[in-house]
Design a protein around this motif. Sequence first.
Motif, mmCIF file in Angstrom:
data_model
loop_
_atom_site.group_PDB
_atom_site.id
_atom_site.type_symbol
_atom_site.label_atom_id
_atom_site.label_comp_id
_atom_site.label_asym_id
_atom_site.label_seq_id
_atom_site.Cartn_x
_atom_site.Cartn_y
_atom_site.Cartn_z
ATOM 1 N N UNK A 129 26.343 58.217 42.048
ATOM 2 C CA UNK A 129 27.237 57.416 41.302
ATOM 3 C C UNK A 129 28.146 57.417 41.174
ATOM 4 N N UNK A 130 28.949 56.137 40.842
ATOM 5 C CA UNK A 130 30.518 55.917 41.154
ATOM 6 C C UNK A 130 31.083 56.374 40.127
ATOM 7 N N UNK A 131 31.851 57.304 39.175
ATOM 8 C CA UNK A 131 32.672 57.294 38.596
ATOM 9 C C UNK A 131 34.170 57.371 38.556
ATOM 10 N N UNK A 132 34.458 56.745 37.378
ATOM 11 C CA UNK A 132 36.033 57.182 37.432
ATOM 12 C C UNK A 132 36.591 58.198 36.741
ATOM 13 N N UNK A 133 37.617 59.078 36.646
ATOM 14 C CA UNK A 133 38.245 59.902 36.177
ATOM 15 C C UNK A 133 38.589 58.695 35.064
ATOM 16 N N UNK A 134 38.527 59.333 33.762
ATOM 17 C CA UNK A 134 39.139 58.509 32.242
ATOM 18 C C UNK A 134 39.928 59.585 31.212
ATOM 19 N N UNK A 135 40.017 60.653 31.560
ATOM 20 C CA UNK A 135 41.300 61.758 31.306
ATOM 21 C C UNK A 135 40.584 63.640 31.213
ATOM 22 N N UNK A 136 42.042 64.070 31.390
ATOM 23 C CA UNK A 136 42.309 65.400 31.587
ATOM 24 C C UNK A 136 42.724 66.176 30.268
ATOM 25 N N UNK A 137 42.402 67.150 30.083
ATOM 26 C CA UNK A 137 42.928 67.675 28.579
ATOM 27 C C UNK A 137 43.043 68.886 28.568
ATOM 28 N N UNK A 138 44.135 69.408 28.475
ATOM 29 C CA UNK A 138 43.781 71.125 27.936
ATOM 30 C C UNK A 138 43.223 71.435 26.986
ATOM 31 N N UNK A 139 42.504 72.200 26.680
ATOM 32 C CA UNK A 139 41.833 73.123 26.111
ATOM 33 C C UNK A 139 41.832 74.514 26.463
ATOM 34 N N UNK A 140 43.191 75.655 26.002
ATOM 35 C CA UNK A 140 43.446 76.750 26.489
ATOM 36 C C UNK A 140 43.537 77.061 27.230
ATOM 37 N N UNK A 141 42.391 78.159 28.589
ATOM 38 C CA UNK A 141 42.533 78.047 29.547
ATOM 39 C C UNK A 141 41.448 77.217 30.069
ATOM 40 N N UNK A 142 40.402 76.291 29.347
ATOM 41 C CA UNK A 142 39.733 75.384 30.352
ATOM 42 C C UNK A 142 40.398 74.613 30.154
ATOM 43 N N UNK A 143 39.430 73.506 31.015
ATOM 44 C CA UNK A 143 40.501 71.765 30.816
ATOM 45 C C UNK A 143 38.602 70.735 31.246
ATOM 46 N N UNK A 144 39.442 69.608 29.686
ATOM 47 C CA UNK A 144 38.082 68.992 29.562
ATOM 48 C C UNK A 144 38.316 67.539 30.250
ATOM 49 N N UNK A 145 36.933 66.769 30.951
ATOM 50 C CA UNK A 145 37.284 66.079 32.236
ATOM 51 C C UNK A 145 36.193 64.912 31.593
ATOM 52 N N UNK A 146 37.017 63.566 30.952
ATOM 53 C CA UNK A 146 36.510 62.586 30.758
ATOM 54 C C UNK A 146 35.846 62.161 32.022
ATOM 55 N N UNK A 147 34.182 61.622 32.559
ATOM 56 C CA UNK A 147 34.504 60.445 33.828
ATOM 57 C C UNK A 147 33.412 59.650 33.220
ATOM 58 N N UNK A 148 33.597 58.528 33.439
ATOM 59 C CA UNK A 148 32.742 57.044 33.073
ATOM 60 C C UNK A 148 32.307 56.548 34.135
ATOM 61 N N UNK A 149 31.071 56.149 34.320
ATOM 62 C CA UNK A 149 30.096 55.276 35.344
ATOM 63 C C UNK A 149 31.182 54.344 35.263
ATOM 64 N N UNK A 150 31.858 53.670 37.019
ATOM 65 C CA UNK A 150 32.646 53.236 37.519
ATOM 66 C C UNK A 150 31.242 51.769 37.240
ATOM 67 N N UNK A 151 31.235 50.733 37.081
ATOM 68 C CA UNK A 151 30.334 49.450 36.783
ATOM 69 C C UNK A 151 31.364 48.417 37.912
ATOM 70 N N UNK A 152 32.116 48.704 37.926
ATOM 71 C CA UNK A 152 33.190 48.010 39.200
ATOM 72 C C UNK A 152 33.190 48.172 40.571
ATOM 73 N N UNK A 153 32.626 49.621 40.800
ATOM 74 C CA UNK A 153 32.184 49.728 42.404
ATOM 75 C C UNK A 153 30.448 49.124 42.556
ATOM 76 N N UNK A 154 30.404 48.854 43.911
ATOM 77 C CA UNK A 154 28.908 48.959 44.304
ATOM 78 C C UNK A 154 28.757 47.687 44.382
#
Length: 164
Positions: A139-164
């Motif tokens: 599955x092709x994913x596209x990184x849409x957001x990175x947010x720092x949460x204290x010592x951790x990081x929240x990563x948002x990936x969406x399915x990339x419908x443009x690939x394929x």
Amino acid sequence: MEAWAFRHGPEAVAGDKFGLGALLDTGVMLLGRRTWELFAKIWPGRADEFATKLNNMDKLVASRSLAHASGWQNSTVIDDDLVTAVRRRKARQDVIVTGSISVVHTLARHGLIDEYRLMVFPTVVGSGSRLFTGDTAPTDLRLSSIERKGAAALLWYRRDASVG
């Protein structure tokens, strides 16, 4: 959230850590039996803003062993197969899965996950269940957001419908 995650402080583990926001008002939460049983012990006794939204939202429980889900308000055991139930709900509203790795694996195999929100901690555990297994379709994913949460990081990936 695993117990080791709590040693990184409250910023990464408290409240709406996955940035669900308005989805808590409009979506439905889907949980596997084990995650639902754990959450049903924790959340009904809490009354902060996030807990109130979580408690009030509709919850679907994927289980072959539970006959009912009366231990946490607005919870219903899925009476159909998981994939059919999710396809039906997805046509009307967002379906949110928290934890419940076996549910995630099933949905991924059927191309039913549009977005992954991953919390990454600076800890190497070395064991545990894998999110992506040999059964996961490429599955092709596209990184849409990175947010720092204290010592951790929240990563948002969406399915990339443009690939394929």
